[in-house]
Design an enzyme around this catalytic site. Structure first.
Site, PDB file in Angstrom:
ATOM      1  N   PHE A 280       2.102   5.290   6.095  1.00  0.00           N
ATOM      2  CA  PHE A 280       1.851   6.245   7.170  1.00  0.00           C
ATOM      3  C   PHE A 280       3.132   6.458   7.976  1.00  0.00           C
ATOM      4  O   PHE A 280       3.903   5.524   8.209  1.00  0.00           O
ATOM      5  CB  PHE A 280       0.771   5.711   8.103  1.00  0.00           C
ATOM      6  CG  PHE A 280      -0.644   6.000   7.662  1.00  0.00           C
ATOM      7  CD1 PHE A 280      -0.910   6.541   6.429  1.00  0.00           C
ATOM      8  CD2 PHE A 280      -1.711   5.726   8.508  1.00  0.00           C
ATOM      9  CE1 PHE A 280      -2.215   6.804   6.027  1.00  0.00           C
ATOM     10  CE2 PHE A 280      -3.021   5.989   8.130  1.00  0.00           C
ATOM     11  CZ  PHE A 280      -3.279   6.525   6.891  1.00  0.00           C
TER      12      PHE A 280
ATOM     13  N   LYS B   3      -3.913  -2.086  -7.046  1.00  0.00           N
ATOM     14  CA  LYS B   3      -4.873  -1.916  -5.955  1.00  0.00           C
ATOM     15  C   LYS B   3      -6.299  -1.711  -6.458  1.00  0.00           C
ATOM     16  O   LYS B   3      -7.247  -1.849  -5.678  1.00  0.00           O
ATOM     17  CB  LYS B   3      -4.457  -0.753  -5.060  1.00  0.00           C
ATOM     18  CG  LYS B   3      -3.196  -1.026  -4.242  1.00  0.00           C
ATOM     19  CD  LYS B   3      -2.897   0.122  -3.296  1.00  0.00           C
ATOM     20  CE  LYS B   3      -1.622  -0.129  -2.483  1.00  0.00           C
ATOM     21  NZ  LYS B   3      -0.400  -0.020  -3.307  1.00  0.00           N
TER      22      LYS B   3
ATOM     23  N   CYS C 141       2.391   0.809   5.432  1.00  0.00           N
ATOM     24  CA  CYS C 141       2.081   0.287   4.096  1.00  0.00           C
ATOM     25  C   CYS C 141       3.324  -0.005   3.270  1.00  0.00           C
ATOM     26  O   CYS C 141       3.221  -0.544   2.162  1.00  0.00           O
ATOM     27  CB  CYS C 141       1.193   1.276   3.361  1.00  0.00           C
ATOM     28  SG  CYS C 141      -0.233   1.797   4.321  1.00  0.00           S
TER      29      CYS C 141
ATOM     30  N   HIS D  54       2.344   2.895  -5.936  1.00  0.00           N
ATOM     31  CA  HIS D  54       1.681   2.691  -4.646  1.00  0.00           C
ATOM     32  C   HIS D  54       0.211   3.066  -4.744  1.00  0.00           C
ATOM     33  O   HIS D  54      -0.631   2.452  -4.075  1.00  0.00           O
ATOM     34  CB  HIS D  54       2.367   3.524  -3.558  1.00  0.00           C
ATOM     35  CG  HIS D  54       1.739   3.364  -2.214  1.00  0.00           C
ATOM     36  ND1 HIS D  54       1.795   2.176  -1.519  1.00  0.00           N
ATOM     37  CD2 HIS D  54       1.017   4.222  -1.446  1.00  0.00           C
ATOM     38  CE1 HIS D  54       1.152   2.305  -0.372  1.00  0.00           C
ATOM     39  NE2 HIS D  54       0.665   3.544  -0.297  1.00  0.00           N
TER      40      HIS D  54
ATOM     41  N   HIS E  75      -6.233  -2.240  -0.773  1.00  0.00           N
ATOM     42  CA  HIS E  75      -4.974  -1.910  -0.104  1.00  0.00           C
ATOM     43  C   HIS E  75      -4.744  -2.881   1.055  1.00  0.00           C
ATOM     44  O   HIS E  75      -5.430  -2.834   2.078  1.00  0.00           O
ATOM     45  CB  HIS E  75      -5.035  -0.481   0.402  1.00  0.00           C
ATOM     46  CG  HIS E  75      -3.723   0.058   0.899  1.00  0.00           C
ATOM     47  ND1 HIS E  75      -2.548  -0.688   0.884  1.00  0.00           N
ATOM     48  CD2 HIS E  75      -3.389   1.270   1.442  1.00  0.00           C
ATOM     49  CE1 HIS E  75      -1.570   0.032   1.390  1.00  0.00           C
ATOM     50  NE2 HIS E  75      -2.058   1.228   1.724  1.00  0.00           N
TER      51      HIS E  75
ATOM     52  N   GLU F 133       2.133  11.173  -5.980  1.00  0.00           N
ATOM     53  CA  GLU F 133       2.918  10.140  -6.671  1.00  0.00           C
ATOM     54  C   GLU F 133       2.966  10.397  -8.173  1.00  0.00           C
ATOM     55  O   GLU F 133       4.013  10.228  -8.808  1.00  0.00           O
ATOM     56  CB  GLU F 133       2.339   8.757  -6.394  1.00  0.00           C
ATOM     57  CG  GLU F 133       3.228   7.635  -6.935  1.00  0.00           C
ATOM     58  CD  GLU F 133       2.801   6.249  -6.498  1.00  0.00           C
ATOM     59  OE1 GLU F 133       3.589   5.306  -6.682  1.00  0.00           O
ATOM     60  OE2 GLU F 133       1.681   6.108  -5.956  1.00  0.00           O
TER      61      GLU F 133
END
Length: 412
Positions: free
Chosen positions: A400, A335, A166, A306, A340, A317
């Protein structure tokens, strides 16, 4: 306080190209995002699955946009080529204003041509090996989007694909910045693309318990930072940005959207899918990006987070943003609108961040109503877009495998 400790080329974003669930061109995607209108809806491709909805790219006619050559491209490549064409036209590059041997392409993907693999696998299983398309491998491999852009536009500089899950699109921007600073290229087309809304990928993410299962309310399913968030909504799309040295852009009368000031990257080395619960390396990536930009946290007016809508990721985050910025920065996650887009998301969000700087407008975090007890000390823009002048901004991407990539943008 801004620091100027050494001389190096300044880099400007002069063109944007977007193909997203919020719109299949830059201005329509930006309008939808600023209006905070979620793109998630039931997806016929996913009917009967545990999660039958997505943020899909609609109103995109590949052959109408790209011609008959679109038939030889997987969807992730179609999205990328369309975005690249828009970005180059937006940069005012008609008439071969660039030396094509000095133009690079760095466009990555997290998963690549998954739809092609699944389609051809079904052909082999249900029909015979002879039914498999001979172009399966060159359509589906991850590097093909970057090299197809180069072929489509006649570019002969370095071209390659990044793949950091990502964080892919943001990683591509960082590598493009390095190519320009090192003098290896005069212009770089950089970004990410993804078309992984397929039955297998959706089911795999669902089995991982990463996706929202809000079937009764798909449009409200992507809820970054919200107290009722339960996972992300899978999406597709592409974003390509044209980067060139500021002095070159100005020499041909282009001011651009924003400058790409800095980049930082780290690796958690913690877990295959889960972030480091303390967010130490993600925080370090932000700090390194600020150092590269020669800026302090107090110089930053916006963070495009993110934040995907997962319980653990958003909480980590939020805590690290509070540690770095102390609650003194506006935070948004686009998002909530787009879902995503995996490998494309960092590039698309960097483009949105550049547009925030251009327009003095921060999009709202769609579907955010109230923070949970694990989300505190963060000024989350929600409800309506916020009008405010932003001189510098941060865009975060965490993937990831523990990939952390951060870019810093400033006013052009």
């Amino acid at each position: 306080m801004t620091r100027h400790t050494h001389s190096r080329p300044d880099v400007t974003i002069t063109g944007l190209g977007l193909v997203t669930p919020a719109g299949v061109d830059t201005e329509s995607a930006w309008k939808t995002t600023c209006e905070g209108r979620p793109a998630a809806a039931a997806d016929p491709r996913l009917a009967g699955l545990g999660v039958p909805f997505s943020c899909s790219v609609t109103d995109f006619d590949a052959e109408l946009t790209l011609g008959v050559e679109a038939r030889r491209m997987a969807h992730f490549t179609q999205f990328a080529v369309a975005a690249a064409r828009e970005a180059v036209a937006d940069a005012g590059a008609a008439g071969h204003v660039w030396d094509p041997t000095r133009v690079g392409v760095v466009v990555g993907t997290g998963i690549g041509g998954q739809d092609t693999w699944e389609e051809q696998g079904a052909r082999m299983r249900d029909r015979s090996p002879r039914a498999v398309n001979p172009l399966t491998v060159p359509k589906a491999i991850g590097n093909i989007a970057a090299t197809t852009i180069a072929m489509d536009l006649g570019l002969h500089g370095p071209s390659f694909s990044t793949s950091t899950a990502c964080a892919t699109g943001t990683t591509a921007l960082g590598l493009a910045l390095d190519l320009l600073r090192a003098g290896r290229c005069d212009v770089v087309l950089a970004g990410g693309t993804e078309a992984a809304v397929t039955p297998l990928v959706t089911t795999a993410f669902d089995r991982l318990k990463a996706l929202s299962r809000r079937q009764d309310d798909p449009s409200g399913a992507s809820r970054p930072f919200d107290q009722d968030r339960d996972g992300f909504v899978l999406a597709e799309g592409a974003g390509v940005l044209v980067l060139e040295r500021t002095e070159d852009a100005r020499a041909r009368g282009r001011r651009g959207y924003a400058r790409l000031l800095g980049y930082g990257s780290t690796t958690d080395a913690h877990h295959l899918t889960a972030p480091d619960p303390e967010g130490r390396m993600a925080q370090l990536a932000i700090q390194r990006a600020l150092e590269d930009a020669q800026l302090d946290p107090a110089d930053i007016g916006l963070v495009n987070a993110h934040a995907t809508g997962t319980p653990q990721g958003d909480a980590v985050e939020a805590r690290l943003l509070e540690r770095v910025f102390g609650g003194n920065v506006a935070v948004t996650s686009t998002k909530g609108v787009t879902g995503h887009m995996l490998g494309a998301t960092g590039a698309v969000e960097a483009a949105f961040t550049a547009l925030s700087i251009r327009d003095g407008l921060i999009p709202p975090t769609a579907n955010f109503h109230a923070p949970g007890p694990d989300i505190a000390g963060v000024d989350i823009v929600h409800g309506n877009a916020r009008s405010t002048q932003v001189s510098a901004a941060v865009s975060n991407s965490f993937g990831f495998g523990g990939h952390n990539a951060v870019v810093v943008l400033g006013r052009a």
